[in-house]
Write a protein that holds these residues in place. Structure first.
Motif, PDB file in Angstrom:
ATOM      1  N   HIS A 178       0.877  -1.167   0.000  1.00  0.00           N
ATOM      2  CA  HIS A 178       0.000   0.000   0.000  1.00  0.00           C
ATOM      3  C   HIS A 178       0.916   1.218   0.000  1.00  0.00           C
ATOM      4  O   HIS A 178       2.146   1.059  -0.038  1.00  0.00           O
ATOM      5  CB  HIS A 178      -1.003  -0.017   1.165  1.00  0.00           C
ATOM      6  CG  HIS A 178      -0.422  -0.006   2.542  1.00  0.00           C
ATOM      7  ND1 HIS A 178       0.464  -0.955   3.003  1.00  0.00           N
ATOM      8  CD2 HIS A 178      -0.605   0.852   3.589  1.00  0.00           C
ATOM      9  CE1 HIS A 178       0.787  -0.687   4.258  1.00  0.00           C
ATOM     10  NE2 HIS A 178       0.161   0.402   4.638  1.00  0.00           N
ATOM     11  N   HIS A 190       1.240   3.921   2.189  1.00  0.00           N
ATOM     12  CA  HIS A 190       1.600   4.661   3.401  1.00  0.00           C
ATOM     13  C   HIS A 190       3.097   4.978   3.385  1.00  0.00           C
ATOM     14  O   HIS A 190       3.891   4.254   2.778  1.00  0.00           O
ATOM     15  CB  HIS A 190       1.245   3.847   4.651  1.00  0.00           C
ATOM     16  CG  HIS A 190      -0.213   3.946   5.020  1.00  0.00           C
ATOM     17  ND1 HIS A 190      -0.796   3.137   5.964  1.00  0.00           N
ATOM     18  CD2 HIS A 190      -1.188   4.775   4.561  1.00  0.00           C
ATOM     19  CE1 HIS A 190      -2.081   3.474   6.084  1.00  0.00           C
ATOM     20  NE2 HIS A 190      -2.340   4.451   5.246  1.00  0.00           N
ATOM     21  N   ASP A 220       5.515   4.634   5.313  1.00  0.00           N
ATOM     22  CA  ASP A 220       6.520   3.683   5.798  1.00  0.00           C
ATOM     23  C   ASP A 220       6.576   2.416   4.940  1.00  0.00           C
ATOM     24  O   ASP A 220       7.266   1.460   5.280  1.00  0.00           O
ATOM     25  CB  ASP A 220       6.269   3.335   7.276  1.00  0.00           C
ATOM     26  CG  ASP A 220       4.852   2.881   7.556  1.00  0.00           C
ATOM     27  OD1 ASP A 220       3.920   3.275   6.820  1.00  0.00           O
ATOM     28  OD2 ASP A 220       4.664   2.126   8.531  1.00  0.00           O
ATOM     29  N   HIS A 221       5.846   2.419   3.832  1.00  0.00           N
ATOM     30  CA  HIS A 221       5.860   1.276   2.902  1.00  0.00           C
ATOM     31  C   HIS A 221       6.291   1.684   1.508  1.00  0.00           C
ATOM     32  O   HIS A 221       6.865   0.881   0.770  1.00  0.00           O
ATOM     33  CB  HIS A 221       4.471   0.624   2.853  1.00  0.00           C
ATOM     34  CG  HIS A 221       4.050   0.057   4.174  1.00  0.00           C
ATOM     35  ND1 HIS A 221       4.072  -1.290   4.454  1.00  0.00           N
ATOM     36  CD2 HIS A 221       3.647   0.668   5.324  1.00  0.00           C
ATOM     37  CE1 HIS A 221       3.694  -1.493   5.708  1.00  0.00           C
ATOM     38  NE2 HIS A 221       3.423  -0.315   6.264  1.00  0.00           N
ATOM     39  N   HIS A 227      -6.764  -2.632   6.976  1.00  0.00           N
ATOM     40  CA  HIS A 227      -5.853  -1.548   7.376  1.00  0.00           C
ATOM     41  C   HIS A 227      -6.168  -0.326   6.510  1.00  0.00           C
ATOM     42  O   HIS A 227      -6.394   0.773   7.008  1.00  0.00           O
ATOM     43  CB  HIS A 227      -4.412  -2.016   7.203  1.00  0.00           C
ATOM     44  CG  HIS A 227      -3.393  -0.965   7.456  1.00  0.00           C
ATOM     45  ND1 HIS A 227      -3.234  -0.363   8.679  1.00  0.00           N
ATOM     46  CD2 HIS A 227      -2.473  -0.379   6.639  1.00  0.00           C
ATOM     47  CE1 HIS A 227      -2.263   0.538   8.599  1.00  0.00           C
ATOM     48  NE2 HIS A 227      -1.795   0.555   7.370  1.00  0.00           N
ATOM     49  N   ASP A 258       0.739  -4.866   6.701  1.00  0.00           N
ATOM     50  CA  ASP A 258       0.039  -4.301   7.850  1.00  0.00           C
ATOM     51  C   ASP A 258      -1.202  -5.072   8.295  1.00  0.00           C
ATOM     52  O   ASP A 258      -1.909  -4.630   9.192  1.00  0.00           O
ATOM     53  CB  ASP A 258      -0.312  -2.833   7.582  1.00  0.00           C
ATOM     54  CG  ASP A 258       0.872  -1.912   7.876  1.00  0.00           C
ATOM     55  OD1 ASP A 258       1.863  -2.384   8.463  1.00  0.00           O
ATOM     56  OD2 ASP A 258       0.807  -0.721   7.516  1.00  0.00           O
TER      57      ASP A 258
END
Ligand SMILES: [Zn+2]
Length: 282
Positions: free
Chosen positions: A117, A119, A121-122, A191, A212
């Protein structure tokens, strides 16, 4: 150690340590009382817990495949302080680049980047200050996820930063898709609505980069769902389905955010599931 190597049938995989972030423990464990989660994940004086930024590299016949890209190098010092980001490597590189380098690879060697995804931190390492981090790679994400990331609201905006994904020439996929032989996108919503996990299959063996859905091994109990999840009851059902298959087919689960446990397999434990064959960081 900056990476952990394992085989899934004939596919050689490396879990890459792209650094750490520190997020609020309460937000990470949702409705779970602190008295319970703090035993599994002791918080610091700002109530934050350490989380890995683990990416997965797969040596595939079609070229190197990288799943998720950590936080990258585009954030400012305020962001780095708030989220306790520790991902800077040697000589201006990121820890992700350092891990690749230790394996003998340069960013230009990566042929596929798959985002679970978008986000920060990804997908934060999809782009760098200099442009595309992996200039020869085909980037893959769910079509719905890109759409969702582009239309934020007050609740979702903090996690989707346009400079992480605008300008990436994504190849968009819809739902469950075999991206490459042995590498399958598995929609695992909850998530965020279009979250995907990545299933790796070769020679009768299976591993799943769950991202996640189950960020750390401490999140394995069904109701231990992150406060960040937009659809917690959907996460619950996603997990129920995932655990059934994972246990029946002996999947190796790889945890993106667990600070010490890289991977493990599920085993029935009373009413729930436990983790066996844990692989821990040295
Ligand atoms: Zn996320």
């Amino acid at each position: 150690m900056t990476y952990t190597t394992f085989n899934v049938g004939g596919l050689r995989c490396h879990a890459l340590e792209a650094g750490r972030q520190h997020l609020d423990g309460g937000a990470m464990f949702g409705i779970v009382p602190k008295a319970l989660w703090a035993r599994r994940a002791p918080p610091d004086d700002r109530n934050r817990i350490p989380l890995a930024l683990r990416c997965l590299l797969i040596e595939h016949d079609d070229g190197l495949v990288l799943i998720d890209t950590g936080i990258g190098n585009q954030e400012n010092s305020k962001f780095i302080d708030i989220y306790g980001v520790d991902n800077a490597g040697q000589g201006g590189r990121t820890k992700l680049e350092d891990a690749l380098r230790e394996l003998g690879h340069a960013p230009a060697d990566i042929r596929w980047v798959i985002n679970t995804h978008l986000h920060f931190d990804h997908a934060g390492g999809d782009l760098s200050r200099e442009g595309l981090s992996f200039p020869r790679a085909r980037y893959v994400v769910q079509r719905g996820e890109l759409e969702f990331a582009r239309h934020t609201n007050e609740r979702t905006a903090g996690s989707y930063l346009a400079h992480n994904f605008e300008g990436v020439p994504f190849q968009l996929i819809d739902g469950e898709v075999q991206i490459l032989p042995g590498i399958r996108a598995l929609p695992t919503p909850g998530h965020v609505p279009f979250h995907q996990s990545i299933l790796i299959e070769s020679g009768g063996e299976k591993a799943c980069f769950v991202a996640d859905v189950v960020p750390t091994a401490a999140h394995l109990p069904l109701p231990w769902i992150m406060g960040y999840d937009l659809q917690p009851l959907v996460t619950l059902e996603t997990r129920r389905r995932l655990y059934q298959r994972a246990e029946a087919e002996q999947w190796l689960l790889v945890f993106e955010h667990d600070p010490t446990i890289v991977s493990g397999r599920l085993e029935k434990e009373g009413k729930g599931v436990g983790l066996v064959n844990e692989k821990r960081l040295d």
